[in-house]
Motif scaffolding. Sequence first.
Motif, mmCIF file in Angstrom:
data_model
loop_
_atom_site.group_PDB
_atom_site.id
_atom_site.type_symbol
_atom_site.label_atom_id
_atom_site.label_comp_id
_atom_site.label_asym_id
_atom_site.label_seq_id
_atom_site.Cartn_x
_atom_site.Cartn_y
_atom_site.Cartn_z
ATOM 1 N N SER A 1 8.412 -28.314 -22.858
ATOM 2 C CA SER A 1 8.651 -27.686 -24.167
ATOM 3 C C SER A 1 8.684 -28.721 -25.279
ATOM 4 C CB SER A 1 9.900 -26.798 -24.181
ATOM 5 O OG SER A 1 10.965 -27.417 -23.593
ATOM 6 N N LEU A 2 9.138 -29.950 -24.989
ATOM 7 C CA LEU A 2 9.105 -30.979 -26.040
ATOM 8 C C LEU A 2 7.659 -31.338 -26.380
ATOM 9 C CD1 LEU A 2 12.055 -33.398 -25.168
ATOM 10 C CD2 LEU A 2 11.896 -31.728 -27.014
ATOM 11 N N GLN B 1 7.432 -15.010 -22.795
ATOM 12 C CA GLN B 1 8.635 -15.825 -22.594
ATOM 13 C C GLN B 1 8.511 -17.228 -23.197
ATOM 14 O OE1 GLN B 1 9.763 -16.410 -18.498
ATOM 15 N NE2 GLN B 1 11.862 -16.903 -19.039
ATOM 16 N N PRO B 2 7.430 -17.996 -22.848
ATOM 17 C CA PRO B 2 7.377 -19.341 -23.450
ATOM 18 C C PRO B 2 7.231 -19.327 -24.966
ATOM 19 C CG PRO B 2 5.405 -18.900 -22.136
ATOM 20 C CD PRO B 2 6.344 -17.782 -21.887
ATOM 21 N N LEU C 1 12.064 -27.782 -17.602
ATOM 22 C CA LEU C 1 11.679 -27.149 -18.854
ATOM 23 C C LEU C 1 11.570 -28.123 -20.029
ATOM 24 C CD1 LEU C 1 11.141 -24.323 -19.906
ATOM 25 C CD2 LEU C 1 13.554 -24.151 -20.428
ATOM 26 N N TYR D 1 10.398 -18.689 -26.644
ATOM 27 C CA TYR D 1 11.223 -19.894 -26.550
ATOM 28 C C TYR D 1 10.847 -20.902 -27.634
ATOM 29 C CZ TYR D 1 14.027 -23.411 -24.260
ATOM 30 O OH TYR D 1 15.000 -24.321 -23.978
ATOM 31 N N TRP E 1 5.986 -13.883 -18.094
ATOM 32 C CA TRP E 1 6.200 -15.335 -17.958
ATOM 33 C C TRP E 1 5.066 -16.149 -18.550
ATOM 34 C CZ3 TRP E 1 2.450 -18.049 -15.390
ATOM 35 C CH2 TRP E 1 1.646 -17.351 -14.492
ATOM 36 N N VAL F 1 6.013 -24.172 -15.778
ATOM 37 C CA VAL F 1 7.386 -23.850 -15.354
ATOM 38 C C VAL F 1 7.387 -22.940 -14.131
ATOM 39 C CG1 VAL F 1 9.521 -22.674 -16.057
ATOM 40 C CG2 VAL F 1 8.402 -24.232 -17.628
ATOM 41 N N TYR F 2 6.547 -21.911 -14.157
ATOM 42 C CA TYR F 2 6.609 -20.927 -13.073
ATOM 43 C C TYR F 2 5.708 -21.266 -11.886
ATOM 44 C CZ TYR F 2 9.758 -17.668 -15.248
ATOM 45 O OH TYR F 2 10.894 -17.089 -15.763
ATOM 46 N N ILE G 1 2.912 -23.898 -20.912
ATOM 47 C CA ILE G 1 4.330 -24.083 -20.580
ATOM 48 C C ILE G 1 4.731 -23.068 -19.503
ATOM 49 C CG2 ILE G 1 6.704 -23.924 -21.446
ATOM 50 C CD1 ILE G 1 5.720 -24.982 -24.111
ATOM 51 N N GLY G 2 4.344 -21.814 -19.701
ATOM 52 C CA GLY G 2 4.659 -20.768 -18.726
ATOM 53 C C GLY G 2 4.106 -21.105 -17.356
#
Lengths: 92, 564
Positions: free
Chosen positions: B191-192, B246-247, B187, B250, B242, B180-181, B176-177
């Motif tokens: 994330s889902l 962070q992920p 997002l 989350y 990141w 996204v980055y 995910i990180g």
Amino acid sequence: MERTADRAREIWEQFKHFYEEMYFAPYRRTMLKEIQNEEDVFKLLAFSEMLGLPNPVSYYTMELTPFMLEEFHEWHQRMGMEKSPLDGFKCC
Amino acid sequence: MSEPVLLTLGALALFFLGYRFYSKYLAERVYRLDPDFRTPAHEFRDGVDHLPTNKFVLWGHHFSSVAGAAPIVGPAIAVIWGWGPALLWVVLGTIFFAGMHDLGTLWASVRNKGKSVGVITNTVIGARAKGLFLLIIFFLLLMVNAVFAVVIANLFTNFPSSVIPYWLQIPVAMTIGYLVYKRGMGLLGPSLVGLFLLFVFIFIGASNPVAMPETVLGIPSAGFWVIVMLLYGAIASRLPVWLLLQPRDYINSHMLFLGLGVMYLGLLFTQPEFNAPFFNSAVPEGTPPLIPLLFVTIACGAISGFHGLVSSGTSSKQLNKETDARFVGYFGAMGEGLLALIAIMATAAGFATIDNWSQHYGSWATASAGGVGAFVTGAGNFIASLGIPPEVGTTFISIMIVAFAATTLDTSMRLQRFILGEIGEQYKVAPLKNINVATVVAFLSCVALAFLADPSNPGQGGMKLWPLFGTTNQLTAGLSLIVITLMLWKWGRNYLVSLIPLVFVVVMTTWSMVHNIMGYISQGNTLLTIVGILILSLNVWLILEGILAWRRGRDEPLHPGTSA
């Protein structure tokens, strides 16, 4: 009907904004600090000759300087210097 | 309706009344929050530290920063004295202590240009305090690491089904990180998918438990997991924020909201009866006295100094309007109260029989080490009533706690490295300023504490430290309460709202510390005696400084530059 669709779109956008903010807000500071640090190192390299450090790629970095004017101005203000500290590079 | 459900609804109603009336009184009459006051987010807006943020986002951020494994661990241990005292302390503590404290620290920081409680206290106490503060924060982080490593290790040992989902969560978070980055993806999609995958892993884990042999490399399996987790924490703390922290943080917030919802719903459907006594008059031998230990055992969930650090560290710098402090601070504390409340219900009413309950709470040692396990079993039973198989429910709950504790481990090892760097700066120890050296020192000190604090039980030393952790946490809360009380007193407001909790917290903390130290001395545990005496000294010093600041404050302004 169209107004309902607009309202639904607006709510969806707000939800997406909220969702993304929840992800970025807690770490925004860490990320921005890291970006600032990286950019500061880059500025140091780009302006190294003005500080008396020999720069093997000065031909290229000289070309970059006009594009860095605004960022440089922001940097010296962030560092607490009201006016540009470099003699040869007057941004304000 | 069963008794636990009725009591839970009653507690929720009291939380509602607390927010509706007491927080309104605090906001309007005591702190006098002003919608026109220029908050630091606007005054010093720089897009980095100071940025006006929507109050719902800020609440979400504040709540997920303060809610973790601690409001579950504390109540789960405290039920050994019976569910009544724990419930009373959580409900009254949340309404009159935690909410007031969190809202107060936000307000104090906002009125002091967004400075943290530590900085504001330094102005009150003096610059010499800095070194001591760094040391005490270092100890607090050390204890957090040792405690949470044990919590995770015990969950891995008692619920082997949580091993696979936990380790597979790491690559999912990293993906995910990365997306996204590095790939600039939105997002919601990743994330889902990540959350869905996590649930798939939970099902896989539930049917494929990874049980370790009783001893690995000559140490008990739980001790082995402690080393693995601390090693993981050290490595994770060196990765970019990141990529993992962070992920995963989350994903944890999703699990927190989902977990809370499912557990409360489960409680409602299960309609359980209490298996634990209201007041346990026959506590097992070796159990410390209810008063004062209850008030440091349940630290987070009733009042917690860590909240003050978050309130005044980040939340105050992002507060859009001063009046938002009521929602962010008071309601944020209430979120943690909800977690503590369900932890009490799961451990007091989640078991089938009183014998099951007695197994977990047969001795102080099993309650300390197995309290979280009791919570997982109880909450898993609640979830089972929703038609989810118990092994899946318990895996979900254990993963929720393990993920919280691991994120805390990662964050606190990172912070410990920074603190070590600052200690190196303060006392001129050059090697500590090196990131890798600091990481190794942090890792080794945690391992030493985990293995030396309780030599008879290798790796489990962390749980011996729980009362010390609670005390240090309450000590930090005392610090914030001194600042709030002095400000209110100086500005001619009703300072009793914070003075009463201050006196209560300081008395209980000091009493607990003295009790703990006597216990450590009689056990001949030198390490814990030294750490305990150090914290007690700081406690006494804090009380004296508070009195001195009060006497000084009669003649001069409390904080230069602040205005009522």
